[in-house]
Design a protein around this motif. Structure first.
Motif, PDB file in Angstrom:
ATOM      1  N   GLU A  49       0.885  -1.233  -0.087  1.00  0.00           N
ATOM      2  CA  GLU A  49       0.292   0.071   0.049  1.00  0.00           C
ATOM      3  C   GLU A  49       0.764   1.099   0.104  1.00  0.00           C
ATOM      4  O   GLU A  49       1.752   1.169   0.676  1.00  0.00           O
ATOM      5  N   VAL A  50       0.527   2.114  -1.124  1.00  0.00           N
ATOM      6  CA  VAL A  50       1.416   3.255  -0.951  1.00  0.00           C
ATOM      7  C   VAL A  50       0.699   4.496  -0.552  1.00  0.00           C
ATOM      8  O   VAL A  50      -0.652   4.764  -0.794  1.00  0.00           O
ATOM      9  N   ILE A  51       1.297   5.086   0.599  1.00  0.00           N
ATOM     10  CA  ILE A  51       0.501   6.426   1.226  1.00  0.00           C
ATOM     11  C   ILE A  51       1.638   7.510   1.037  1.00  0.00           C
ATOM     12  O   ILE A  51       2.585   7.661   1.816  1.00  0.00           O
ATOM     13  N   PRO A  52       1.416   8.567  -0.239  1.00  0.00           N
ATOM     14  CA  PRO A  52       2.270   9.501  -0.069  1.00  0.00           C
ATOM     15  C   PRO A  52       2.270  10.541   1.094  1.00  0.00           C
ATOM     16  O   PRO A  52       0.893  10.863   1.554  1.00  0.00           O
ATOM     17  N   ALA A  53       3.140  10.910   1.779  1.00  0.00           N
ATOM     18  CA  ALA A  53       3.296  11.984   2.849  1.00  0.00           C
ATOM     19  C   ALA A  53       4.186  12.788   2.848  1.00  0.00           C
ATOM     20  O   ALA A  53       5.548  12.008   2.634  1.00  0.00           O
ATOM     21  N   ASP A  54       4.130  14.035   3.277  1.00  0.00           N
ATOM     22  CA  ASP A  54       5.374  14.918   3.796  1.00  0.00           C
ATOM     23  C   ASP A  54       5.422  15.039   5.087  1.00  0.00           C
ATOM     24  O   ASP A  54       4.415  15.531   5.786  1.00  0.00           O
ATOM     25  N   LEU A  55       6.436  14.351   5.727  1.00  0.00           N
ATOM     26  CA  LEU A  55       6.471  14.282   7.274  1.00  0.00           C
ATOM     27  C   LEU A  55       7.033  15.613   7.753  1.00  0.00           C
ATOM     28  O   LEU A  55       7.086  15.534   9.025  1.00  0.00           O
ATOM     29  N   THR A  56       7.260  16.388   7.180  1.00  0.00           N
ATOM     30  CA  THR A  56       7.570  17.874   7.587  1.00  0.00           C
ATOM     31  C   THR A  56       6.155  18.403   8.129  1.00  0.00           C
ATOM     32  O   THR A  56       6.210  19.640   9.043  1.00  0.00           O
ATOM     33  N   ASP A  57       5.139  17.935   7.728  1.00  0.00           N
ATOM     34  CA  ASP A  57       3.835  18.553   8.063  1.00  0.00           C
ATOM     35  C   ASP A  57       3.237  17.718   9.119  1.00  0.00           C
ATOM     36  O   ASP A  57       2.730  16.642   8.902  1.00  0.00           O
ATOM     37  N   ARG A  58       3.090  18.279  10.303  1.00  0.00           N
ATOM     38  CA  ARG A  58       2.329  17.580  11.487  1.00  0.00           C
ATOM     39  C   ARG A  58       0.967  16.789  11.076  1.00  0.00           C
ATOM     40  O   ARG A  58       0.593  15.770  11.485  1.00  0.00           O
ATOM     41  N   ALA A  59       0.367  17.547  10.357  1.00  0.00           N
ATOM     42  CA  ALA A  59      -1.194  17.030   9.648  1.00  0.00           C
ATOM     43  C   ALA A  59      -1.157  16.108   8.868  1.00  0.00           C
ATOM     44  O   ALA A  59      -1.835  14.762   8.870  1.00  0.00           O
ATOM     45  N   GLN A  60       0.001  15.907   8.212  1.00  0.00           N
ATOM     46  CA  GLN A  60       0.006  14.655   7.355  1.00  0.00           C
ATOM     47  C   GLN A  60       0.576  13.527   8.009  1.00  0.00           C
ATOM     48  O   GLN A  60       0.228  12.326   7.738  1.00  0.00           O
ATOM     49  N   VAL A  61       1.268  13.687   9.022  1.00  0.00           N
ATOM     50  CA  VAL A  61       1.763  12.718  10.085  1.00  0.00           C
ATOM     51  C   VAL A  61       0.737  11.916  10.672  1.00  0.00           C
ATOM     52  O   VAL A  61       0.336  10.829  10.626  1.00  0.00           O
ATOM     53  N   LYS A  62      -0.313  12.903  11.304  1.00  0.00           N
ATOM     54  CA  LYS A  62      -1.516  12.403  11.872  1.00  0.00           C
ATOM     55  C   LYS A  62      -2.482  11.716  10.807  1.00  0.00           C
ATOM     56  O   LYS A  62      -3.163  10.806  11.192  1.00  0.00           O
ATOM     57  N   ALA A  63      -2.543  12.171   9.669  1.00  0.00           N
ATOM     58  CA  ALA A  63      -3.441  11.588   8.696  1.00  0.00           C
ATOM     59  C   ALA A  63      -2.937  10.279   8.163  1.00  0.00           C
ATOM     60  O   ALA A  63      -3.616   9.223   7.931  1.00  0.00           O
ATOM     61  N   LEU A  64      -1.234  10.040   8.144  1.00  0.00           N
ATOM     62  CA  LEU A  64      -0.934   8.783   7.936  1.00  0.00           C
ATOM     63  C   LEU A  64      -1.422   7.733   9.012  1.00  0.00           C
ATOM     64  O   LEU A  64      -1.657   6.615   8.929  1.00  0.00           O
ATOM     65  N   TRP A  65      -1.473   8.153  10.434  1.00  0.00           N
ATOM     66  CA  TRP A  65      -1.916   7.513  11.351  1.00  0.00           C
ATOM     67  C   TRP A  65      -3.188   7.030  11.364  1.00  0.00           C
ATOM     68  O   TRP A  65      -3.734   6.031  11.313  1.00  0.00           O
TER      69      TRP A  65
END
Length: 252
Positions: A49-65
């Motif tokens: 499963e591929v989930i693109p995310a920019d981990l400099t962005d805290r919102a995207q870190v939470k969205a990944l979770w």
């Protein structure tokens, strides 16, 4: 069996994903470059499963979770990382803060979120990718070295908590020396001592993680450096590191 690997589009993260796939783990891969992740997914013999995310962005870190929290993740690999070379008073602040978001905040957040679920299930492994830089003061890469020291100390502390709780969950921290990857291009450095290839580092990292090994030091050179640096005062280590670092990016 399922593993989540951050920073999986290149370097050590990409190779760790390949090694885990060889061992039969289905994968969740995340990084900024979706095209690289999809190329890798097409090469692997497991479900990916591929989930693109920019981990400099805290919102995207939470969205990944939020996207993966209901899946049973057996191995979390916090590999995503950045570096920044130059004198502390001259490096760009925004770039530096983005690096700290990836190296520290994203790793801390994902470890914090995944660990309780692993403990509740009574199984799981977390691999945090630090660096041999974690053991040293790092003039000209000061924030990067400091961020990796955070990763090391956090991992060691959580490992002791898990041991005292008699948990079967393990946490490992990988501290490789120089590994020629795209990382040094992004950080604008050239390694001044020979590096170890990322495939070998990945195999040692996965094997050590599955054994529950806390500190993973790939290669005889890094084991020797780690042993002898303990006998050298920090101010001397800082001067030695300066001499090594100044040969990077044409400063010598």
């Amino acid at each position: 069996m399922r593993a989540l690997v951050t920073g999986a589009s290149s370097g050590i993260g990409r190779e760790i994903a390949k090694v885990l796939a060889e061992r039969g783990y289905d994968l969740i891969l995340t990084a900024r470059r979706a095209d690289r992740l999809r190329e890798l997914a097409d090469e692997l013999p497991v479900k990916v499963e591929v989930i693109p995310a920019d981990l400099t962005d805290r919102a995207q870190v939470k969205a990944l979770w939020e996207q993966v929290k209901d899946q049973d993740i057996d191995i979390l690999v916090n590999n995503a990382g950045r570096g920044l070379f130059g004198p502390f008073d001259e490096t760009d602040l925004n770039t530096e803060l983005e690096m700290l978001e990836v190296n520290i905040v994203a790793l801390h957040t994902l470890t914090k979120l995944f660990l309780p679920k692993m403990k509740a299930r009574g199984r799981g492994h977390i691999l945090n990718v630090a660096s041999s830089a974690a053991f040293l003061p790092g003039p000209l890469l000061s924030s990067y070295y400091a961020s990796k020291a955070y990763v090391l100390r956090l991992s060691e502390a959580v490992a002791e908590e898990l041991r005292r709780a008699k948990s079967k969950v393990t946490i490992s921290v990988l501290c490789p020396g120089p590994v020629p990857t795209e990382f040094d291009q992004v950080a604008d450095v050239r390694f001044s001592i020979p590096g170890m290839d990322s495939t070998s580092v990945a195999r040692l990292a996965v094997a050590g993680t599955l054994r529950g090994q806390l500190l993973i030091l790939p290669g005889v050179r890094m084991k020797a450096v780690h042993f002898f640096q303990r006998f050298v005062p920090d101010p001397v280590l800082a001067r030695l590191c300066w001499r090594v670092q100044r040969r990077k990016s044409g400063l010598d």
